[in-house]
Design a protein around this motif. Structure first.
Motif, PDB file in Angstrom:
ATOM      1  N   SER A 503       0.813  -1.218   0.000  1.00 33.09           N
ATOM      2  CA  SER A 503       0.000   0.000   0.000  1.00 33.09           C
ATOM      3  C   SER A 503       0.845   1.267   0.000  1.00 33.09           C
ATOM      4  CB  SER A 503      -0.923   0.016   1.223  1.00 33.09           C
ATOM      5  OG  SER A 503      -0.146  -0.054   2.413  1.00 33.09           O
ATOM      6  N   THR A 504       2.088   1.172   0.422  1.00 33.56           N
ATOM      7  CA  THR A 504       2.955   2.349   0.470  1.00 33.56           C
ATOM      8  C   THR A 504       4.282   2.023  -0.200  1.00 33.56           C
ATOM      9  OG1 THR A 504       3.842   1.688   2.616  1.00 33.56           O
ATOM     10  CG2 THR A 504       1.928   3.152   2.629  1.00 33.56           C
ATOM     11  N   SER A 505       5.161   2.983  -0.205  1.00 31.61           N
ATOM     12  CA  SER A 505       6.495   2.746  -0.752  1.00 31.61           C
ATOM     13  C   SER A 505       7.219   1.727   0.119  1.00 31.61           C
ATOM     14  CB  SER A 505       7.287   4.054  -0.790  1.00 31.61           C
ATOM     15  OG  SER A 505       6.633   5.005  -1.600  1.00 31.61           O
ATOM     16  N   PRO A 506       8.130   0.961  -0.450  1.00 31.38           N
ATOM     17  CA  PRO A 506       8.853  -0.052   0.332  1.00 31.38           C
ATOM     18  C   PRO A 506       9.595   0.568   1.513  1.00 31.38           C
ATOM     19  CG  PRO A 506       9.244  -0.333  -2.026  1.00 31.38           C
ATOM     20  CD  PRO A 506       8.538   0.970  -1.865  1.00 31.38           C
ATOM     21  N   PHE A 507       9.674  -0.188   2.610  1.00 30.21           N
ATOM     22  CA  PHE A 507      10.442   0.244   3.772  1.00 30.21           C
ATOM     23  C   PHE A 507      11.870  -0.266   3.609  1.00 30.21           C
ATOM     24  CE2 PHE A 507       6.316  -0.163   6.470  1.00 30.21           C
ATOM     25  CZ  PHE A 507       5.826   0.985   5.872  1.00 30.21           C
ATOM     26  N   ILE A 508      12.832   0.615   3.707  1.00 31.35           N
ATOM     27  CA  ILE A 508      14.237   0.235   3.612  1.00 31.35           C
ATOM     28  C   ILE A 508      14.832   0.248   5.015  1.00 31.35           C
ATOM     29  CG2 ILE A 508      16.466   0.731   2.567  1.00 31.35           C
ATOM     30  CD1 ILE A 508      14.302  -0.013   0.563  1.00 31.35           C
ATOM     31  N   VAL A 509      15.334  -0.901   5.456  1.00 30.70           N
ATOM     32  CA  VAL A 509      15.916  -1.020   6.792  1.00 30.70           C
ATOM     33  C   VAL A 509      17.300  -1.642   6.657  1.00 30.70           C
ATOM     34  CG1 VAL A 509      15.691  -2.016   9.094  1.00 30.70           C
ATOM     35  CG2 VAL A 509      13.642  -1.301   7.842  1.00 30.70           C
ATOM     36  N   LYS A 510      18.288  -1.005   7.270  1.00 30.27           N
ATOM     37  CA  LYS A 510      19.648  -1.550   7.306  1.00 30.27           C
ATOM     38  C   LYS A 510      19.883  -2.168   8.682  1.00 30.27           C
ATOM     39  CE  LYS A 510      21.140   2.224   4.300  1.00 30.27           C
ATOM     40  NZ  LYS A 510      21.973   3.444   4.192  1.00 30.27           N
ATOM     41  N   CYS A 511      20.485  -3.347   8.714  1.00 33.64           N
ATOM     42  CA  CYS A 511      20.706  -4.015   9.990  1.00 33.64           C
ATOM     43  C   CYS A 511      22.139  -4.522  10.089  1.00 33.64           C
ATOM     44  CB  CYS A 511      19.717  -5.162  10.178  1.00 33.64           C
ATOM     45  SG  CYS A 511      19.725  -6.373   8.840  1.00 33.64           S
ATOM     46  N   GLY A 512      22.603  -4.631  11.329  1.00 35.22           N
ATOM     47  CA  GLY A 512      23.955  -5.105  11.590  1.00 35.22           C
ATOM     48  C   GLY A 512      24.068  -5.489  13.053  1.00 35.22           C
ATOM     49  N   LEU A 527       8.727   8.123   7.973  1.00 33.08           N
ATOM     50  CA  LEU A 527       8.597   7.731   6.569  1.00 33.08           C
ATOM     51  C   LEU A 527       8.106   8.870   5.694  1.00 33.08           C
ATOM     52  CD1 LEU A 527       7.015   4.195   7.077  1.00 33.08           C
ATOM     53  CD2 LEU A 527       9.372   4.723   6.463  1.00 33.08           C
ATOM     54  N   GLN A 528       7.208   9.699   6.204  1.00 33.97           N
ATOM     55  CA  GLN A 528       6.621  10.762   5.396  1.00 33.97           C
ATOM     56  C   GLN A 528       7.440  12.040   5.404  1.00 33.97           C
ATOM     57  OE1 GLN A 528       4.091  10.031   3.486  1.00 33.97           O
ATOM     58  NE2 GLN A 528       4.040   7.972   4.374  1.00 33.97           N
ATOM     59  N   ASP A 529       8.559  12.024   6.088  1.00 31.01           N
ATOM     60  CA  ASP A 529       9.392  13.225   6.184  1.00 31.01           C
ATOM     61  C   ASP A 529      10.829  12.857   5.832  1.00 31.01           C
ATOM     62  OD1 ASP A 529      10.520  15.634   6.643  1.00 31.01           O
ATOM     63  OD2 ASP A 529      10.103  15.722   8.791  1.00 31.01           O
ATOM     64  N   PRO A 530      11.185  12.930   4.535  1.00 28.51           N
ATOM     65  CA  PRO A 530      12.545  12.546   4.118  1.00 28.51           C
ATOM     66  C   PRO A 530      13.633  13.364   4.801  1.00 28.51           C
ATOM     67  CG  PRO A 530      11.087  12.825   2.222  1.00 28.51           C
ATOM     68  CD  PRO A 530      10.357  13.359   3.418  1.00 28.51           C
ATOM     69  N   LYS A 531      13.296  14.600   5.215  1.00 25.64           N
ATOM     70  CA  LYS A 531      14.304  15.453   5.832  1.00 25.64           C
ATOM     71  C   LYS A 531      14.601  15.054   7.276  1.00 25.64           C
ATOM     72  CE  LYS A 531      13.407  19.550   3.001  1.00 25.64           C
ATOM     73  NZ  LYS A 531      13.069  20.994   3.013  1.00 25.64           N
ATOM     74  N   SER A 532      13.809  14.124   7.818  1.00 23.03           N
ATOM     75  CA  SER A 532      14.036  13.726   9.207  1.00 23.03           C
ATOM     76  C   SER A 532      15.360  12.997   9.374  1.00 23.03           C
ATOM     77  CB  SER A 532      12.885  12.834   9.677  1.00 23.03           C
ATOM     78  OG  SER A 532      12.839  11.626   8.909  1.00 23.03           O
ATOM     79  N   GLY A 533      15.828  12.368   8.297  1.00 19.10           N
ATOM     80  CA  GLY A 533      17.114  11.695   8.346  1.00 19.10           C
ATOM     81  C   GLY A 533      17.040  10.313   8.968  1.00 19.10           C
ATOM     82  N   GLU A 534      18.132   9.574   8.813  1.00 16.30           N
ATOM     83  CA  GLU A 534      18.190   8.224   9.364  1.00 16.30           C
ATOM     84  C   GLU A 534      18.606   8.264  10.835  1.00 16.30           C
ATOM     85  OE1 GLU A 534      19.296   5.289   5.668  1.00 16.30           O
ATOM     86  OE2 GLU A 534      20.950   6.315   6.666  1.00 16.30           O
ATOM     87  N   ILE A 535      18.081   7.313  11.597  1.00 17.65           N
ATOM     88  CA  ILE A 535      18.500   7.160  12.992  1.00 17.65           C
ATOM     89  C   ILE A 535      18.993   5.732  13.187  1.00 17.65           C
ATOM     90  CG2 ILE A 535      16.947   8.927  13.883  1.00 17.65           C
ATOM     91  CD1 ILE A 535      15.062   6.708  14.781  1.00 17.65           C
ATOM     92  N   VAL A 536      19.891   5.558  14.143  1.00 12.61           N
ATOM     93  CA  VAL A 536      20.466   4.248  14.445  1.00 12.61           C
ATOM     94  C   VAL A 536      20.024   3.851  15.851  1.00 12.61           C
ATOM     95  CG1 VAL A 536      22.580   2.892  14.623  1.00 12.61           C
ATOM     96  CG2 VAL A 536      22.443   4.776  12.978  1.00 12.61           C
ATOM     97  N   ARG A 537      19.475   2.648  15.983  1.00 13.09           N
ATOM     98  CA  ARG A 537      18.983   2.188  17.276  1.00 13.09           C
ATOM     99  C   ARG A 537      19.362   0.722  17.502  1.00 13.09           C
ATOM    100  NH1 ARG A 537      18.480   6.820  17.760  1.00 13.09           N
ATOM    101  NH2 ARG A 537      16.648   8.059  18.359  1.00 13.09           N
ATOM    102  N   VAL A 538      19.605   0.389  18.791  1.00 15.09           N
ATOM    103  CA  VAL A 538      19.762  -1.008  19.194  1.00 15.09           C
ATOM    104  C   VAL A 538      18.364  -1.584  19.378  1.00 15.09           C
ATOM    105  CG1 VAL A 538      20.636  -2.577  20.955  1.00 15.09           C
ATOM    106  CG2 VAL A 538      21.972  -0.554  20.305  1.00 15.09           C
ATOM    107  N   VAL A 539      18.067  -2.707  18.714  1.00 10.00           N
ATOM    108  CA  VAL A 539      16.719  -3.279  18.723  1.00 10.00           C
ATOM    109  C   VAL A 539      16.539  -4.167  19.958  1.00 10.00           C
ATOM    110  CG1 VAL A 539      15.066  -4.698  17.446  1.00 10.00           C
ATOM    111  CG2 VAL A 539      16.682  -3.229  16.213  1.00 10.00           C
ATOM    112  N   PRO A 540      15.498  -3.921  20.751  1.00 12.43           N
ATOM    113  CA  PRO A 540      15.269  -4.771  21.934  1.00 12.43           C
ATOM    114  C   PRO A 540      14.874  -6.191  21.537  1.00 12.43           C
ATOM    115  CG  PRO A 540      13.440  -3.256  21.608  1.00 12.43           C
ATOM    116  CD  PRO A 540      14.503  -2.848  20.637  1.00 12.43           C
ATOM    117  N   ARG A 541      15.232  -7.147  22.376  1.00 14.32           N
ATOM    118  CA  ARG A 541      14.871  -8.535  22.108  1.00 14.32           C
ATOM    119  C   ARG A 541      13.370  -8.736  22.343  1.00 14.32           C
ATOM    120  NH1 ARG A 541      19.915 -11.772  25.026  1.00 14.32           N
ATOM    121  NH2 ARG A 541      21.577 -10.796  23.757  1.00 14.32           N
TER     122      ARG A 541
END
Length: 612
Positions: A503-512, A527-541
Motif C-alpha cells: 500500500s505504500t512505498s517499500p520500507f528500507i531497513v539496514k541491519c547489523g 517515513l513521510q518526512d525525508p528530511k528527518s534523516g536516518e536514525i540508528v537504534r539497538v533493537v530490543p529482544r
C-alpha cells in the motif's frame, strides 16, 4: 578602373582571402531556432563532440610566440575563427547550440587574449560575437523588447561641398538622434555624380563606352574609401551594434540600399554594360557600408573590448539582473505567505530554499563569467537585490519546522489509552519549552506554532492518568538487558532489507551487529518526512514485550524508526508480540554474526510466532 566585387570587401591587410560575405552567410541569418543558451549552469554537464573538443584544445593552446612574425600569427588566429564558424555551419541548426555551448569559454578567452595584438580579422570576430548575442536574445524575453533604432538614424547625406574624405567631419547636418543615453551621429555618405568633360567624352566614345554608364559607376577606390570610413564610424558604436544583432543581415543591407536609392537618385540599380564589368552600384555601395560597419564593430578599443563584446556584456548583465530580480519577487511573495499548518510550513520552506539555491547558482555563474562581465578587482558589476527579508523568513521557517517536528514526536507518544503521571508531566513540560522558543520566530510564524502546540497540549491533557508503573528489581534487570540498553551503535557492515507492504512505498531497513552481539538497525526516523534523516537504534529482544500491554509496547516502539513500528504493531498485544518476534528473526538472520543468537533464542522459547 578596378572592378571591385562585394565579396572582396572588408579584408584587412593581414587576412586577405579570409573574409566572408555577411549577407550570404548562414551564420548571420535571423535564425533563432535551436540557438545556444549563453550561460551554462554549473551543475549541468555540457555535451561534448569531437569537433568541440578539438576546437577547445586548439583555441586554448594557441601560442602566438610560436609563430614567426605578425602575418603568421594573424593567419593562425583567423584560421581558428573560421574553423569556429565552419563548425557551427556543419553542426546545423539542430546542433548549433551544442557546439557553441561546448566551445564558449575557449572562444571568449581566445578573443580577449588576441585583442591587444590587433591581428584578428575583425569581421570574423563580429560574426562570432553575433552568434552568441543572438542566441542570448532567443532565450531572453527581457532583451527582445529592447527598442532598436532604425537604419536611417545611422545614415546621413554629406554636404555636397565637402571633400570625399570627410564622412566623419563636423559639417552642418541633421541633429544627432538620441538613443537611450547616447546621441547617434549619422554616417555621412559622400557620393556625387562625375562632372562631364569634353575630353573624357571623346575618349569614352573612342573606346565604345556609354558616357552615362561611365559617369554613374563608382570606382573601386571610392568603395574602399567608403568602407574604411564606415569601419571607423562603427568602432565602439554600441547603438550600431544593437541594430546589427536585432536585424537580419539581408534585411539590413536592403534597408541601406533603399536609403541610398532615395537619397542619391543618380545611382543605377543594375549595371547594363557587362563588358565593362559594372555591377549594381547600390549593391556595391551597400555592401561596402555593411562590411565596413561589420569590421568596425569587431575592432577592440584597448583596454576595453569591441562594441559587440560590450553589447554582449551589457545584455548578459541585463539577463542576470532580470533573473535575480525575478527570483527576489518570487521569494518576496513566498515570504509574506502565512503557514496554516506543518504541511504548509514545510512547503513554504522548501520553496524558499529552492529559490535561494537558484539565486546562489546565478551568483556563481556570474563569478564564472568574470571575463564576459568585465569584473574589476573581483567585484561583481551588478547590484544584486537585497534578500534580507526573505532570508529572515527562511530562517524563521527552519526554526518553525524544528519546533513542529518535536511537536509531532510528542503527539506520537500520546497515541495511547493512558499515560503515567510522570510521563504526562514530562510531555507537557516539553511543550512549554517549545513555546519558549517561539520568540526566535518571525511574527508571521507565531500563529502556526501556537496552534500546533496548543492542539497537542489539549490532546495530552485529555488522556487519562495512571500511577507510575513500578518494576521489581529482577524485572527491571531483565528489561534493561532485553531492551538492549547498550548505546553502542558502531557496526562494521550494514545489510539492507526491503519490506514491500503493497500500500505504500517499500520500507528500507539496514541491519547489523555491534560488538556486544546486539541487533542494530538504521532507517528513516519518519517515513513521510525525508528530511528527518536516518536514525540508528539497538533493537530490543522480543522478551521485553512478554508482560506488556499494547500501550506499553507502543512506548517501546516509539524509540525505534517508524518503519519498524508499522511492521510490528498489530491490533492486539499477542498479535504484536508474534509480529515483532517474526520481524526480529528476519532482521537478525540477515546478519551472519547473529544467526547463532537466533538459534539460542528459539531454543529458549523467546521467539514464539504465536498468531492472535
Amino acid at each position: 578602373m578596378a572592378n571591385i566585387q562585394s565579396r572582396d570587401l572588408g579584408r584587412n591587410d593581414n587576412t586577405k582571402g579570409h573574409s566572408m560575405d555577411v549577407s550570404s552567410s548562414p551564420l548571420s541569418a535571423d535564425n533563432t531556432d535551436g540557438t545556444v543558451a549563453l550561460f551554462k549552469p554549473g551543475s549541468e554537464k555540457v555535451k561534448t563532440t569531437p569537433a568541440g573538443e578539438y576546437l577547445t584544445a586548439a583555441l586554448n593552446d594557441f601560442d602566438p610566440e610560436q609563430y614567426d612574425g605578425v602575418a603568421a600569427i594573424s593567419d593562425g588566429a583567423n584560421k581558428l575563427l573560421m574553423l569556429v564558424l565552419a563548425a557551427v555551419i556543419k553542426a546545423g541548426a539542430s546542433r548549433e547550440h551544442e557546439i557553441l555551448a561546448e566551445i564558449r569559454d575557449a572562444v571568449f578567452s581566445f578573443i580577449r587574449k588576441m585583442e591587444p595584438r590587433r591581428v584578428m580579422d575583425t569581421m570574423l570576430v563580429s560574426r562570432v560575437r553575433i552568434l552568441y548575442i543572438r542566441s542570448l536574445l532567443a532565450r531572453s524575453p527581457e532583451l527582445q523588447s529592447i527598442k532598436v533604432p532604425s537604419v536611417e538614424c545611422f545614415l546621413e547625406k554629406a554636404n555636397t561641398g565637402r571633400s570625399r574624405s570627410s564622412s566623419r567631419g563636423s559639417s552642418p547636418g541633421r541633429s544627432p538622434v538620441r538613443y537611450g543615453d547616447e546621441h547617434i551621429h549619422g554616417f555621412k555618405v559622400n557620393i556625387k555624380p562625375e562632372k562631364k568633360s569634353k575630353l573624357s567624352s571623346v575618349v569614352l566614345r573612342m573606346r565604345g563606352i556609354d558616357q552615362d554608364s561611365w559617369r554613374q559607376q563608382v570606382t573601386g577606390g571610392k568603395l574602399r574609401e567608403i568602407q574604411e570610413e564606415a569601419k571607423a564610424f562603427a568602432i565602439g558604436n554600441k547603438a550600431l551594434a544593437t541594430l546589427f544583432v536585432h536585424t537580419p543581415a539581408g534585411g539590413l543591407q536592403r534597408q541601406i540600399r533603399s536609403w541610398l536609392a532615395e537619397n542619391f537618385d543618380f545611382l543605377s540599380i543594375t549595371g547594363d554594360d557587362t563588358s565593362a564589368g559594372s555591377s549594381g552600384q547600390l549593391e556595391l555601395l551597400s555592401t561596402a557600408i555593411m562590411d565596413g560597419w561589420m569590421a568596425g564593430l569587431g575592432a577592440a578599443m584597448p583596454p576595453t573590448t569591441d562594441a559587440l563584446g560590450l553589447l554582449l556584456s551589457e545584455y548578459a548583465k541585463r539577463v542576470y539582473t532580470s533573473q535575480l530580480q525575478h527570483l527576489k519577487d518570487i521569494a518576496g511573495t513566498l515570504a509574506t505567505e502565512e503557514a496554516g499548518d506543518a504541511t504548509q510550513a514545510a512547503k513554504l520552506r522548501s520553496a524558499l530554499e529552492s529559490v535561494d539555491h537558484k539565486r546562489r547558482k546565478i551568483l556563481q555563474q556570474m563569478k564564472n563569467d568574470g571575463a564576459l562581465l568585465t569584473l574589476e578587482d573581483g567585484v561583481l558589476p551588478i547590484q544584486t537585490p537585497t534578500t534580507a527579508a526573505e532570508d529572515a523568513r527562511l530562517a524563521s521557517l527552519i526554526s518553525l519546522d524544528g519546533i513542529l517536528k518535536q511537536v509531532k514526536d510528542i503527539l506520537r507518544q500520546s497515541s495511547v489509552n493512558a499515560l503515567s503521571r510522570s510521563k504526562k508531566k514530562v510531555m507537557l513540560t516539553s511543550l512549554d519549552e517549545l513555546r519558549e522558543r517561539m520568540p526566535s520566530l518571525l511574527e508571521i510564524d507565531h500563529p502556526c506554532a501556537h496552534k500546533q502546540i496548543a492542539d497537542v497540549r489539549k490532546v495530552i491533557e485529555s488522556i487519562p492518568e495512571e500511577d507510575d508503573h513500578l518494576h521489581d528489581p529482577t524485572h527491571a534487570q531483565k528489561t534493561s538487558a532485553d531492551l538492549g540498553s547498550s548505546t553502542e551503535t558502531d557496526v562494521a557492515q550494514w545489510n539492507v532489507l526491503q519490506f514491500n507492504t503493497g500500500s505504500t512505498s517499500p520500507f528500507i531497513v539496514k541491519c547489523g551487529a555491534n560488538s556486544s552481539s546486539e541487533l542494530v538497525i538504521k532507517a528513516d526516523a519518519f517515513l513521510q518526512d525525508p528530511k528527518s534523516g536516518e536514525i540508528v537504534r539497538v533493537v530490543p529482544r522480543p522478551s521485553v514485550l512478554e508482560n506488556m500491554s499494547l500501550d506499553e509496547m507502543k512506548q517501546v516502539f516509539f524509540q525505534l524508526p517508524e518503519a519498524l513500528t508499522l511492521l510490528a504493531l498489530a491490533r492486539t498485544a499477542d498479535g504484536t508480540r508474534a509480529r515483532y518476534s517474526r520481524l526480529y528473526r528476519t532482521l537478525a538472520m540477515k546478519v551472519p554474526s547473529l544467526r547463532d543468537l537466533v538459534g539460542e533464542l528459539e531454543k529458549g522459547g523467546v521467539l514464539k510466532d504465536v498468531k492472535s
